[in-house]
Design a protein around this motif. Sequence first.
Motif, mmCIF file in Angstrom:
data_model
loop_
_atom_site.group_PDB
_atom_site.id
_atom_site.type_symbol
_atom_site.label_atom_id
_atom_site.label_comp_id
_atom_site.label_asym_id
_atom_site.label_seq_id
_atom_site.Cartn_x
_atom_site.Cartn_y
_atom_site.Cartn_z
ATOM 1 N N UNK A 1 0.833 -1.176 0.000
ATOM 2 C CA UNK A 1 0.000 0.000 0.000
ATOM 3 C C UNK A 1 0.889 1.255 0.000
ATOM 4 N N UNK A 2 0.453 2.281 -0.709
ATOM 5 C CA UNK A 2 1.267 3.478 -0.835
ATOM 6 C C UNK A 2 1.070 4.433 0.332
ATOM 7 N N UNK A 3 0.083 4.230 1.152
ATOM 8 C CA UNK A 3 -0.132 5.089 2.298
ATOM 9 C C UNK A 3 -0.460 4.229 3.500
ATOM 10 N N UNK A 4 -0.247 4.808 4.683
ATOM 11 C CA UNK A 4 -0.510 4.057 5.903
ATOM 12 C C UNK A 4 -2.000 3.802 6.050
ATOM 13 N N UNK A 5 -2.346 2.559 6.309
ATOM 14 C CA UNK A 5 -3.731 2.157 6.515
ATOM 15 C C UNK A 5 -3.958 1.849 7.988
ATOM 16 N N UNK A 6 -5.171 2.072 8.445
ATOM 17 C CA UNK A 6 -5.526 1.771 9.826
ATOM 18 C C UNK A 6 -6.384 0.518 9.869
ATOM 19 N N UNK A 7 -5.961 -0.443 10.663
ATOM 20 C CA UNK A 7 -6.725 -1.670 10.865
ATOM 21 C C UNK A 7 -7.213 -1.697 12.306
ATOM 22 N N UNK A 8 -8.466 -2.034 12.487
ATOM 23 C CA UNK A 8 -9.026 -2.223 13.818
ATOM 24 C C UNK A 8 -9.072 -3.719 14.104
ATOM 25 N N UNK A 9 -8.341 -4.136 15.128
ATOM 26 C CA UNK A 9 -8.304 -5.544 15.538
ATOM 27 C C UNK A 9 -9.241 -5.713 16.730
ATOM 28 N N UNK A 10 -10.246 -6.579 16.567
ATOM 29 C CA UNK A 10 -11.222 -6.823 17.634
ATOM 30 C C UNK A 10 -11.170 -8.307 17.989
ATOM 31 N N UNK A 11 -10.592 -8.611 19.131
ATOM 32 C CA UNK A 11 -10.374 -9.999 19.549
ATOM 33 C C UNK A 11 -10.271 -10.034 21.066
ATOM 34 N N UNK A 25 1.348 -4.101 12.774
ATOM 35 C CA UNK A 25 2.274 -2.986 12.974
ATOM 36 C C UNK A 25 3.563 -3.225 12.190
ATOM 37 N N UNK A 26 4.053 -4.474 12.214
ATOM 38 C CA UNK A 26 5.266 -4.806 11.469
ATOM 39 C C UNK A 26 5.063 -4.672 9.968
ATOM 40 N N UNK A 27 3.821 -4.832 9.508
ATOM 41 C CA UNK A 27 3.504 -4.697 8.085
ATOM 42 C C UNK A 27 3.260 -3.249 7.679
ATOM 43 N N UNK A 28 3.384 -2.316 8.643
ATOM 44 C CA UNK A 28 3.250 -0.905 8.319
ATOM 45 C C UNK A 28 1.881 -0.306 8.563
ATOM 46 N N UNK A 29 0.982 -1.061 9.177
ATOM 47 C CA UNK A 29 -0.351 -0.552 9.471
ATOM 48 C C UNK A 29 -0.338 0.264 10.762
ATOM 49 N N UNK A 30 -1.234 1.237 10.842
ATOM 50 C CA UNK A 30 -1.601 1.822 12.120
ATOM 51 C C UNK A 30 -2.664 0.917 12.722
ATOM 52 N N UNK A 50 -9.655 1.715 8.061
ATOM 53 C CA UNK A 50 -9.796 1.338 6.653
ATOM 54 C C UNK A 50 -10.268 -0.093 6.501
ATOM 55 N N UNK A 51 -10.034 -0.924 7.515
ATOM 56 C CA UNK A 51 -10.409 -2.327 7.482
ATOM 57 C C UNK A 51 -10.523 -2.813 8.925
ATOM 58 N N UNK A 52 -11.387 -3.805 9.152
ATOM 59 C CA UNK A 52 -11.618 -4.341 10.497
ATOM 60 C C UNK A 52 -11.385 -5.845 10.483
ATOM 61 N N UNK A 115 -6.477 -9.283 4.385
ATOM 62 C CA UNK A 115 -6.722 -7.871 4.652
ATOM 63 C C UNK A 115 -6.191 -7.020 3.504
ATOM 64 N N UNK A 116 -4.996 -7.316 3.027
ATOM 65 C CA UNK A 116 -4.435 -6.570 1.914
ATOM 66 C C UNK A 116 -5.281 -6.735 0.655
ATOM 67 N N UNK A 117 -5.828 -7.939 0.451
ATOM 68 C CA UNK A 117 -6.690 -8.169 -0.710
ATOM 69 C C UNK A 117 -7.976 -7.350 -0.599
ATOM 70 N N UNK A 118 -8.541 -7.262 0.602
ATOM 71 C CA UNK A 118 -9.741 -6.447 0.794
ATOM 72 C C UNK A 118 -9.464 -4.980 0.488
ATOM 73 N N UNK A 119 -8.317 -4.489 0.920
ATOM 74 C CA UNK A 119 -7.968 -3.096 0.655
ATOM 75 C C UNK A 119 -7.731 -2.845 -0.827
ATOM 76 N N UNK A 120 -7.101 -3.786 -1.505
ATOM 77 C CA UNK A 120 -6.915 -3.633 -2.965
ATOM 78 C C UNK A 120 -8.260 -3.587 -3.672
ATOM 79 N N UNK A 121 -9.206 -4.374 -3.187
ATOM 80 C CA UNK A 121 -10.532 -4.400 -3.803
ATOM 81 C C UNK A 121 -11.206 -3.039 -3.645
ATOM 82 N N UNK A 122 -11.077 -2.431 -2.491
ATOM 83 C CA UNK A 122 -11.642 -1.104 -2.263
ATOM 84 C C UNK A 122 -10.996 -0.082 -3.195
ATOM 85 N N UNK A 123 -9.678 -0.176 -3.358
ATOM 86 C CA UNK A 123 -8.969 0.753 -4.245
ATOM 87 C C UNK A 123 -9.436 0.600 -5.691
#
Length: 229
Positions: A1-11, A25-30, A50-52, A115-123
């Motif tokens: 991804x070219x910009x930082x994405x925010x993922x909400x982890x609910x567990x 976080x290691x993959x560059x997500x907020x 951006x994704x949950x 998650x990355x596939x879902x974000x690509x689909x949105x793009x």
Amino acid sequence: MTQTRTVLVVEDDPTINQALTDRFAAEGFTVARAVDGPGALAEAERHTPDVVVLDLMLPGLDGLEVCRRLQAQRPVPILMLTAKTDETDILVGLAAGADDYVTKPFRMREVVARVQALLRRVERATELAGSSLPLLEVGVLQIDRGARRVRVDGGEVHLTPLEFDLLTALAERPGTVRGRDDLMTQVWGWADAHGTRTLDSHVKALRAKIGADRVRTVHGVGYALEGGQ
């Protein structure tokens, strides 16, 4: 991804929650995180993710109710985590608004890849929005790829983004059997043995919306979209 994405982890499992948080976080997500249903809704409002990544079994409010409320407030791609392997439970989750799912125990890299596939689909959907791509018509099915709208015999049908992409992939070659790996690669972005059940579940969800007889199963091979009335 070219910009930082925010993922909400609910567990609610602290070990899994921390592992997912560290990996994203290691993959560059907020990363925003929550351990129960009410906390998930509060964090979603605070961070506008951006994704949950959403566990199905949660205290306070279960994942299904959280999913419904999130999608009612603002459409967002949701990857459902579930320990339930019964297909009925999975289909209920997809009907509640989840875009995709992973069953526990899961491989961390698979969660990240989905998650990355879902974000690509949105793009891709954003890039195509309002475009003048020709309609795809197969029998009584009409697919508007620019507006991402589907009509069946004149009536509009609501599909999740992933269901829309799956239907479009089938409609591009109507009557032709598409292999499972072929569909997984085009729609999900990769193919492996763990993905076939995911594909089958989404086909069943799609059939429930457009008509069971419109997607033909070829056992051991894949699926074909038929143009019957």
